[in-house]
Design an enzyme around this catalytic site. Structure first.
Site, PDB file in Angstrom:
ATOM      1  CG  HIS A 268      -2.035   0.893   1.280  1.00  0.00           C
ATOM      2  ND1 HIS A 268      -2.386   1.713   0.247  1.00  0.00           N
ATOM      3  CD2 HIS A 268      -2.908   1.209   2.287  1.00  0.00           C
ATOM      4  CE1 HIS A 268      -3.398   2.485   0.598  1.00  0.00           C
ATOM      5  NE2 HIS A 268      -3.735   2.203   1.845  1.00  0.00           N
ATOM      6  CG  HIS A 307      -4.381   0.876  -8.191  1.00  0.00           C
ATOM      7  ND1 HIS A 307      -5.711   0.837  -7.864  1.00  0.00           N
ATOM      8  CD2 HIS A 307      -3.791   1.715  -7.299  1.00  0.00           C
ATOM      9  CE1 HIS A 307      -5.915   1.640  -6.838  1.00  0.00           C
ATOM     10  NE2 HIS A 307      -4.769   2.171  -6.473  1.00  0.00           N
ATOM     11  CG  ASP A 363       3.077   4.647  -4.062  1.00  0.00           C
ATOM     12  OD1 ASP A 363       3.070   5.810  -3.654  1.00  0.00           O
ATOM     13  OD2 ASP A 363       2.398   3.738  -3.579  1.00  0.00           O
TER      14      ASP A 363
HETATM   15  N1  ACO Z   1       4.609  -6.810 -10.607  1.00  0.00           N
HETATM   16  C1  ACO Z   1       4.496  -8.009 -11.248  1.00  0.00           C
HETATM   17  N2  ACO Z   1       3.324  -8.686 -11.368  1.00  0.00           N
HETATM   18  C2  ACO Z   1       2.241  -8.127 -10.807  1.00  0.00           C
HETATM   19  C3  ACO Z   1       2.291  -6.891 -10.134  1.00  0.00           C
HETATM   20  C4  ACO Z   1       3.535  -6.217 -10.053  1.00  0.00           C
HETATM   21  N3  ACO Z   1       3.637  -5.045  -9.434  1.00  0.00           N
HETATM   22  N4  ACO Z   1       1.063  -6.588  -9.676  1.00  0.00           N
HETATM   23  C5  ACO Z   1       0.261  -7.601 -10.046  1.00  0.00           C
HETATM   24  N5  ACO Z   1       0.972  -8.523 -10.728  1.00  0.00           N
HETATM   25  C6  ACO Z   1       0.467  -9.752 -11.365  1.00  0.00           C
HETATM   26  C7  ACO Z   1       0.130 -10.799 -10.306  1.00  0.00           C
HETATM   27  O1  ACO Z   1       1.253 -11.631 -10.056  1.00  0.00           O
HETATM   28  C8  ACO Z   1      -1.012 -11.529 -10.972  1.00  0.00           C
HETATM   29  O2  ACO Z   1      -0.470 -12.375 -11.969  1.00  0.00           O
HETATM   30  P1  ACO Z   1      -1.171 -13.804 -12.303  1.00  0.00           P
HETATM   31  O3  ACO Z   1      -2.489 -13.463 -12.912  1.00  0.00           O
HETATM   32  O4  ACO Z   1      -0.220 -14.474 -13.243  1.00  0.00           O
HETATM   33  O5  ACO Z   1      -1.297 -14.524 -10.987  1.00  0.00           O
HETATM   34  C9  ACO Z   1      -1.779 -10.432 -11.706  1.00  0.00           C
HETATM   35  O6  ACO Z   1      -0.793  -9.407 -11.989  1.00  0.00           O
HETATM   36  C10 ACO Z   1      -2.905  -9.820 -10.913  1.00  0.00           C
HETATM   37  O7  ACO Z   1      -2.378  -9.348  -9.696  1.00  0.00           O
HETATM   38  P2  ACO Z   1      -3.149  -9.318  -8.323  1.00  0.00           P
HETATM   39  O8  ACO Z   1      -2.148  -9.502  -7.224  1.00  0.00           O
HETATM   40  O9  ACO Z   1      -4.342 -10.245  -8.379  1.00  0.00           O
HETATM   41  O10 ACO Z   1      -3.706  -7.841  -8.302  1.00  0.00           O
HETATM   42  P3  ACO Z   1      -4.314  -7.127  -7.041  1.00  0.00           P
HETATM   43  O11 ACO Z   1      -5.353  -6.203  -7.563  1.00  0.00           O
HETATM   44  O12 ACO Z   1      -4.721  -8.092  -5.987  1.00  0.00           O
HETATM   45  O13 ACO Z   1      -3.057  -6.317  -6.459  1.00  0.00           O
HETATM   46  C11 ACO Z   1      -1.495  -4.624  -6.019  1.00  0.00           C
HETATM   47  C12 ACO Z   1      -2.881  -4.955  -6.586  1.00  0.00           C
HETATM   48  C13 ACO Z   1      -1.400  -5.095  -4.557  1.00  0.00           C
HETATM   49  C14 ACO Z   1      -1.330  -3.097  -6.024  1.00  0.00           C
HETATM   50  C15 ACO Z   1      -0.407  -5.293  -6.872  1.00  0.00           C
HETATM   51  O14 ACO Z   1      -0.497  -4.842  -8.203  1.00  0.00           O
HETATM   52  C16 ACO Z   1       0.999  -5.070  -6.322  1.00  0.00           C
HETATM   53  O15 ACO Z   1       1.443  -5.792  -5.435  1.00  0.00           O
HETATM   54  N6  ACO Z   1       1.732  -4.015  -6.845  1.00  0.00           N
HETATM   55  C17 ACO Z   1       3.045  -3.697  -6.344  1.00  0.00           C
HETATM   56  C18 ACO Z   1       2.944  -2.896  -5.074  1.00  0.00           C
HETATM   57  C19 ACO Z   1       2.480  -1.476  -5.301  1.00  0.00           C
HETATM   58  O16 ACO Z   1       2.969  -0.763  -6.162  1.00  0.00           O
HETATM   59  N7  ACO Z   1       1.527  -1.034  -4.469  1.00  0.00           N
HETATM   60  C20 ACO Z   1       1.017   0.315  -4.503  1.00  0.00           C
HETATM   61  C21 ACO Z   1      -0.399   0.341  -4.903  1.00  0.00           C
HETATM   62  S1  ACO Z   1      -0.961   2.008  -5.062  1.00  0.00           S
HETATM   63  C22 ACO Z   1      -1.245   2.480  -3.455  1.00  0.00           C
HETATM   64  O17 ACO Z   1      -1.503   1.703  -2.574  1.00  0.00           O
HETATM   65  C23 ACO Z   1      -1.133   3.861  -3.194  1.00  0.00           C
END
Ligand code: ACO
Length: 430
Positions: A268, A307, A363
């Site tokens: 987050h 996201h 971010d």
């Molecule tokens: N890098 C690589 N792969 C990713 C990323 C990433 N940053 N984010 C998602 N994926 C992939 C997952 O592995 C998944 O792949 P799969 O379908 O092969 O299993 C797919 O994309 C879907 O991802 P989910 O985890 O289901 O997406 P979710 O909506 O649950 O997660 C989140 C959102 C937590 C923001 C995620 O994208 C993440 O961890 N990002 C990196 C951390 C980040 O930047 N957070 C800041 C968010 S903005 C904020 O809070 C202000």
């Protein structure tokens, strides 16, 4: 039967139910009438992490993730970032309308009046280790404010809520600056109420005893815009924590501390800190393809990408990219920017990211700007928490006025053992 409804056929019993649809939702409690027999508790919906559950009706922030839209109280984020100050936006979030010039003047005066901390708060902060993470200090100190303001427990009283809201918005930057000064062993700088909200923060952090500390107006405005972009984001993890904790009638200090704790996590608000660490680890543009390979092999996440709601470009990232140029003109270019641009370029062309709709989020670029402005990496989530305080409080106030408000209490699906007898110690499996 309402005009918009969902007809459900229960194949277990052959019975049919009409569930009203309002605002594109069925009411989960309406499922409870769907039973196999009279002893049955009734049907529930299963939704880990609330992927498809609206937990409240809110009139504050609208996100359209597919179209990359973000609006506060109906105003597009791009216009607010262009024309308003952070304090105007905080007023908007809390009150529903932008302030008139007179309202802005008294709002600014009131917030400014509450920037000072009780001297005992300083003593409390002095107890932290020199290498304590600023976010840990921020969370604990905000919670500790509750002990200085016992009257804050009267959460049903609107005037009491308003006063604590002013205090929190006023004091959070002061606590934030003290966490930084503390980690460097520098004396704390008292708030300067002649300065703007962000100008005062810059002075409290970076002043080294100059009689006339001059705030750089470009950096002051850039920070103000970053604060506007971070002020609210509807029912995200930390805002949900604020509403859940606040729903028990906990006072706003401990509720904001809980929200800030949720923000601390690297998935987050801690993500901006992780982005910087990732860019440093990558080290140079040439290493980007190898890093992308590791992301695609699921060894690491590309921090600052993806996201839960935006499945198109995060509009905040677009605005931040623009203000980066004005900041770099003052501070010099952050060499990490080239690595970030190369990561973005490759990722946006790659099938892995395109098919999963992974784009830079707020971010991805904010940390590069904060670093260029002189903020250490572990202060980044703190810089997120300062402006988000107004969003948390606006959402809390809305909840407190909501006639549908109840203590938050989700259900579970029990998947553990059936009933069994406690064996004596020697008969227990190792
Ligand atoms: N890098 C690589 N792969 C990713 C990323 C990433 N940053 N984010 C998602 N994926 C992939 C997952 O592995 C998944 O792949 P799969 O379908 O092969 O299993 C797919 O994309 C879907 O991802 P989910 O985890 O289901 O997406 P979710 O909506 O649950 O997660 C989140 C959102 C937590 C923001 C995620 O994208 C993440 O961890 N990002 C990196 C951390 C980040 O930047 N957070 C800041 C968010 S903005 C904020 O809070 C202000």
């Amino acid at each position: 039967m309402s005009i918009e409804s969902l007809t459900v056929n229960d194949n277990r019993t052959g019975k049919q139910y009409d569930l009203p649809i309002r605002n594109g939702c069925i009411n989960a409690a309406d499922l409870r009438q769907i039973k196999v027999d009279t002893d049955d508790f009734g049907l529930m919906s299963y939704d880990p992490a609330y992927l498809n559950t609206a937990s409240c009706t809110s009139r504050i922030t609208l996100i359209d993730g597919d179209r990359g839209i973000l609006r506060y109280r109906g105003y597009p984020i791009e216009q607010l970032a262009e024309s308003c100050s952070y304090l105007e936006v905080a007023f908007l979030l809390l009150n529903g309308e932008l302030p008139t010039p007179g309202e802005l003047e008294s709002w600014t005066r009131e917030v400014t009046h509450h920037t000072m901390l009780h001297e005992n708060t300083k003593k409390l902060m002095e107890g932290f280790h020199y290498d304590a993470h600023p976010m840990g200090m921020l969370v604990s100190t905000i919670a500790a404010l509750s002990t200085f303001r016992p009257e804050a427990k009267d959460v049903e009283e609107p005037e009491v809520r308003r006063l604590q809201t002013l205090r929190l918005i006023g004091k959070v930057p002061t606590i934030a600056a003290y966490t930084y000064r503390h980690s460097l062993g520098l004396p704390y700088v008292y708030p300067d109420n002649e300065l703007s909200y962000t100008g005062n923060l810059l002075k409290m952090m970076f002043s080294m005893g100059e009689r006339n500390y001059k705030v750089n107006s470009v950096l002051e405005r850039a920070l103000d815009v970053l604060f506007i972009l971070h002020a609210d984001h509807e029912q995200n993890c930390s805002t949900s924590a604020m509403r859940v904790v606040g729903s028990s009638h906990a006072d706003p200090y401990v509720s904001v501390a809980a929200a800030a704790a949720a923000l601390y996590g690297p998935l987050h608000g801690g993500a901006n800190e992780q982005v910087l660490r990732m860019l440093n680890e990558i080290g140079s543009k040439e290493n980007v393809p190898e890093f992308i390979r590791r992301v695609k092999d699921k060894e690491v996440l590309l921090m600052g990408f993806g996201h839960r709601v935006y499945k198109n470009y995060d509009p905040r990232a677009r605005i931040i990219k623009k203000i980066a140029d004005s900041v770099f003109e003052v501070t010099g270019r952050n060499p990490l920017l080239d690595i970030a641009l190369e990561l973005e370029r490759i990722a946006l062309e790659d099938e892995y990211f395109v098919s999963r709709k992974l784009y830079p989020n707020v971010d991805f670029y904010s940390g590069i700007i904060y670093q260029a402005m002189g903020f250490p990496v572990d202060m980044f989530p703190v810089l997120f928490a300062i402006p988000r305080t107004s969003g948390w409080l606006a959402q809390w106030e809305e909840m407190m006025q909501d006639p549908e408000r109840k203590i938050a209490r989700p259900r579970q699906v029990y998947g553990g053992s059936d009933v069994r007898d406690v064996p004596p110690p020697l008969r227990r499996a190792a």
